[in-house]
Design a protein around this motif. Structure first.
Motif, PDB file in Angstrom:
ATOM      1  N   VAL A  95       2.694  79.927  12.911  1.00 33.81           N
ATOM      2  CA  VAL A  95       3.859  79.743  13.771  1.00 33.81           C
ATOM      3  C   VAL A  95       5.041  80.421  13.082  1.00 33.81           C
ATOM      4  O   VAL A  95       5.319  80.141  11.904  1.00 33.81           O
ATOM      5  N   LEU A  96       5.711  81.312  13.785  1.00 32.77           N
ATOM      6  CA  LEU A  96       6.903  81.994  13.283  1.00 32.77           C
ATOM      7  C   LEU A  96       8.089  81.572  14.146  1.00 32.77           C
ATOM      8  O   LEU A  96       8.082  81.787  15.351  1.00 32.77           O
ATOM      9  N   ILE A  97       9.098  80.970  13.523  1.00 31.95           N
ATOM     10  CA  ILE A  97      10.250  80.424  14.243  1.00 31.95           C
ATOM     11  C   ILE A  97      11.480  81.260  13.913  1.00 31.95           C
ATOM     12  O   ILE A  97      11.800  81.476  12.737  1.00 31.95           O
ATOM     13  N   LEU A  98      12.175  81.712  14.941  1.00 28.90           N
ATOM     14  CA  LEU A  98      13.477  82.375  14.805  1.00 28.90           C
ATOM     15  C   LEU A  98      14.524  81.350  15.207  1.00 28.90           C
ATOM     16  O   LEU A  98      14.740  81.099  16.395  1.00 28.90           O
ATOM     17  N   PHE A  99      15.182  80.746  14.224  1.00 23.57           N
ATOM     18  CA  PHE A  99      16.037  79.577  14.438  1.00 23.57           C
ATOM     19  C   PHE A  99      17.484  79.945  14.163  1.00 23.57           C
ATOM     20  O   PHE A  99      17.832  80.322  13.037  1.00 23.57           O
ATOM     21  N   GLY A 100      18.330  79.840  15.186  1.00 28.55           N
ATOM     22  CA  GLY A 100      19.736  80.184  15.029  1.00 28.55           C
ATOM     23  C   GLY A 100      20.674  79.009  15.042  1.00 28.55           C
ATOM     24  O   GLY A 100      21.882  79.174  14.845  1.00 28.55           O
ATOM     25  N   SER A 101      20.176  77.805  15.249  1.00 29.22           N
ATOM     26  CA  SER A 101      21.018  76.617  15.328  1.00 29.22           C
ATOM     27  C   SER A 101      21.058  75.902  13.987  1.00 29.22           C
ATOM     28  O   SER A 101      20.280  76.199  13.073  1.00 29.22           O
ATOM     29  N   LEU A 102      21.968  74.936  13.878  1.00 31.12           N
ATOM     30  CA  LEU A 102      22.089  74.114  12.684  1.00 31.12           C
ATOM     31  C   LEU A 102      21.590  72.695  12.904  1.00 31.12           C
ATOM     32  O   LEU A 102      21.749  71.848  12.022  1.00 31.12           O
ATOM     33  N   LEU A 103      21.034  72.421  14.071  1.00 30.75           N
ATOM     34  CA  LEU A 103      20.515  71.091  14.370  1.00 30.75           C
ATOM     35  C   LEU A 103      19.313  71.219  15.283  1.00 30.75           C
ATOM     36  O   LEU A 103      19.042  72.287  15.849  1.00 30.75           O
ATOM     37  N   SER A 104      18.592  70.107  15.426  1.00 32.18           N
ATOM     38  CA  SER A 104      17.427  70.051  16.291  1.00 32.18           C
ATOM     39  C   SER A 104      17.452  68.738  17.059  1.00 32.18           C
ATOM     40  O   SER A 104      17.586  67.663  16.462  1.00 32.18           O
ATOM     41  N   SER A 105      17.359  68.824  18.372  1.00 30.99           N
ATOM     42  CA  SER A 105      17.371  67.640  19.235  1.00 30.99           C
ATOM     43  C   SER A 105      15.927  67.214  19.479  1.00 30.99           C
ATOM     44  O   SER A 105      15.251  67.745  20.360  1.00 30.99           O
ATOM     45  N   ASP A 106      15.452  66.245  18.680  1.00 31.28           N
ATOM     46  CA  ASP A 106      14.056  65.825  18.709  1.00 31.28           C
ATOM     47  C   ASP A 106      13.913  64.448  19.338  1.00 31.28           C
ATOM     48  O   ASP A 106      14.719  63.545  19.063  1.00 31.28           O
ATOM     49  N   PRO A 107      12.900  64.244  20.166  1.00 34.21           N
ATOM     50  CA  PRO A 107      12.712  62.940  20.822  1.00 34.21           C
ATOM     51  C   PRO A 107      12.077  61.886  19.926  1.00 34.21           C
ATOM     52  O   PRO A 107      12.104  60.701  20.249  1.00 34.21           O
ATOM     53  N   GLY A 108      11.459  62.285  18.817  1.00 34.23           N
ATOM     54  CA  GLY A 108      10.760  61.342  17.962  1.00 34.23           C
ATOM     55  C   GLY A 108      10.878  61.707  16.503  1.00 34.23           C
ATOM     56  O   GLY A 108      11.837  62.384  16.083  1.00 34.23           O
ATOM     57  N   ASP A 109       9.913  61.269  15.715  1.00 34.27           N
ATOM     58  CA  ASP A 109       9.893  61.521  14.279  1.00 34.27           C
ATOM     59  C   ASP A 109       9.265  62.879  14.026  1.00 34.27           C
ATOM     60  O   ASP A 109       8.054  63.069  14.214  1.00 34.27           O
ATOM     61  N   ILE A 110      10.078  63.835  13.583  1.00 32.21           N
ATOM     62  CA  ILE A 110       9.565  65.185  13.353  1.00 32.21           C
ATOM     63  C   ILE A 110       8.683  65.231  12.110  1.00 32.21           C
ATOM     64  O   ILE A 110       7.807  66.099  11.987  1.00 32.21           O
ATOM     65  N   LEU A 124      19.168  82.146  11.195  1.00 30.47           N
ATOM     66  CA  LEU A 124      20.229  83.090  11.540  1.00 30.47           C
ATOM     67  C   LEU A 124      21.610  82.562  11.219  1.00 30.47           C
ATOM     68  O   LEU A 124      22.593  83.300  11.342  1.00 30.47           O
ATOM     69  N   ALA A 125      21.729  81.287  10.858  1.00 27.32           N
ATOM     70  CA  ALA A 125      23.040  80.706  10.595  1.00 27.32           C
ATOM     71  C   ALA A 125      23.167  80.305   9.123  1.00 27.32           C
ATOM     72  O   ALA A 125      23.929  80.910   8.376  1.00 27.32           O
ATOM     73  N   ALA A 126      22.439  79.289   8.729  1.00 26.06           N
ATOM     74  CA  ALA A 126      22.457  78.796   7.355  1.00 26.06           C
ATOM     75  C   ALA A 126      21.162  78.050   7.107  1.00 26.06           C
ATOM     76  O   ALA A 126      20.376  77.797   8.031  1.00 26.06           O
ATOM     77  N   GLN A 127      20.932  77.694   5.873  1.00 20.83           N
ATOM     78  CA  GLN A 127      19.709  76.975   5.540  1.00 20.83           C
ATOM     79  C   GLN A 127      19.803  75.532   6.018  1.00 20.83           C
ATOM     80  O   GLN A 127      20.783  74.842   5.761  1.00 20.83           O
TER      81      GLN A 127
END
Length: 489
Positions: free
Chosen positions: A196-211, A230-233
């Protein structure tokens, strides 16, 4: 307190405005910082002022050197033969949230990602012709299937074109995207990789459960996750990449793009198949497994018939080697019996990942002064002449460094020649503009070096069967005998 930016500027005193002016040069910089502790000064330097002029009074030679250094930096990599998973199942996850509207990457993160994704799809199937690729999008807290797992790059590129009509919206959800990716890779064969290759530009993740539970499920399913930020670690991204790639350092699984060029390099790095947990391809402890494949030939029917993959009438196609079902294109998996159908050229294009072409060494002026190779062996371009300011250093032993005994068996690796390992700067750029293949000892220019290592993955000198390996000079019964050891190839 001021209520707008204009009022805030008006409230600043004249001394503070002068202290914060952007200046250039040492004198101006010292004048700006000499206002006391009330303000700080910034000094802007121009990079082109540091460029050194060449002997001809221009900077063209310096610019060419910088370009050549960039090419060599891209080429110089580890060429150790490793066992790699050349049959891959990769899911590309794109961030389609509002964070992708930022313009720190021109024109925007969203448009640049779409452009690089299309280039990545083309390069991925060029380097991995017998692999499968799928695309998932993250928008409004949901995961969307943009393109299912398939071996046809045209389908993926057409689906990416449709995203130009949409705008980034909402927040991403890593958990939903990972759950969808895990479900899509659940039925992948055991002889393939699950990536799985993820291109992630946000600083948060809206998850419905326990990631973290999702991450544990990915680890148990042997799914590896690589992330390009694309933003920060982000802490959860680092945890995700570290836990699913326990045998690799975080620097190889999670990186943040610094600029457009760095973003493209990180993305194109994923086109190389990942290594298996074993050390090298020659390890005798590796257990090999046989995989049944079909190699059908193309047919043209006198009248259109339905294909088994799309149920569309076509005249041309390929017949499955096992059940004779008709498919439109290769590589693919037979819809009827599940047999993997490929062409022999597909395997040939994947072979260079297992045994990559070795890096060519730099050639010093002393080595380049030998007669017979004044032009590039690949493109026949004239090499630059030795400048008058360069003096050849004499080595002890005369020509003994240029002539080495090849009487040992070819199966054993030859030691590097002392006269060849010369004058390469920290960027790996040759001072003479020549690069030599260690096997056939032919000289090539930097463009042929790039072409041979990135496109054809073979040495023209070795493949032409004209590269003389070398000669051994010895004295036998008072007579000089020259022994030609062999011809490359």
């Amino acid at each position: 307190m001021a209520e707008s930016d204009d009022e805030y500027v008006q409230d600043i005193s004249d001394d503070e405005v002068e202290a914060h002016q952007v200046t250039r040069g040492a004198g101006a910089g010292s004048r700006a910082t000499g206002q006391g502790s009330r303000g700080a000064g910034w000094e802007v330097t121009r990079t082109w002022e540091n460029v050194v002029e060449g002997a001809d009074g221009t900077i063209s030679s310096t610019v060419e050197g910088l370009l050549e250094a960039g090419k060599r930096k891209r080429l110089l990599k580890d060429t150790t033969p490793l066992q790699r998973g050349i049959i891959r199942h990769l899911l590309l996850v794109l961030d389609l949230s509002t964070a992708m509207s930022e313009k720190d990457l021109r024109p925007t993160r969203y448009l640049l990602t779409l452009r690089y994704t299309k280039a990545f799809i083309t390069e991925f199937f060029e380097q991995n012709p017998i692999s499968q690729l799928g695309i998932i999008g993250m928008r409004d807290g949901l995961a969307l299937t943009l393109s299912p797992l398939s071996g046809n790059p045209n389908d993926h590129i057409s689906n990416i074109h449709k995203l130009h009509e949409q705008e980034p919206k909402g927040q991403p959800s890593l958990q939903n995207a990972l759950d969808m990716a895990r479900a899509a890779l659940f039925h992948a064969p055991t002889h393939t990789t699950r990536e799985v290759l993820i291109l992630f530009g946000s600083l948060l993740s809206s998850d419905p459960g326990d990631i973290h539970a999702t991450i544990s499920a990915l680890v148990s399913s042997h799914i590896t996750v690589t992330i390009i930020g694309l933003a920060a670690q982000v802490a959860i991204c680092l945890t995700l990449a570290t836990r699913t790639n326990s045998s690799l350092p975080p620097s190889q699984t999670y990186n943040v793009a610094l600029n457009e060029a760095h973003y493209r390099d990180l993305l194109m790095r994923a086109t190389t198949p990942p290594t298996t947990p074993h050390s090298t391809a020659h390890d005798s402890g590796i257990k090999s497994s046989l995989l049944m494949m079909g190699f059908p030939s193309r047919i043209v029917d006198p009248s259109p018939t339905l294909c088994a993959c799309h149920s569309r009438p076509t005249r041309g196609g390929y017949l499955c080697s096992r059940c004779s079902s008709k498919v439109c294109s290769l590589p693919t998996q037979c819809p009827a019996c599940g047999l993997t159908l490929i062409l022999s050229t597909h395997l040939a294009r994947s072979y260079h990942h297992l045994f990559p072409l070795r890096n060519w060494r730099e050639v010093s002026w002393a080595r380049a002064s030998r007669p017979g190779q004044r032009v590039c062996f690949g493109c026949q371009t004239l090499f630059p002449e030795r400048p008058a300011s360069v003096r050849l250093q004499s080595t002890s032993g005369g020509q003994s460094h240029d002539r080495m005994s090849l009487a040992t068996s070819r199966s054993q690796p030859q030691p590097p020649k002392a006269a060849h390992t010369n004058s390469a700067n920290k960027d790996g750029v040759s001072e003479s503009g020549r690069y030599e293949c260690e096997t056939c000892e032919r000289f090539f220019c930097i463009d042929c070096d790039v072409f041979a290592h990135e496109v054809v993955h073979n040495c023209p000198g070795c493949q032409s069967r004209e590269g003389l390996l070398g000669s051994v000079t010895r004295n036998v019964r008072g007579e000089t005998e020259v022994l030609v050891e062999g011809v490359a190839g």
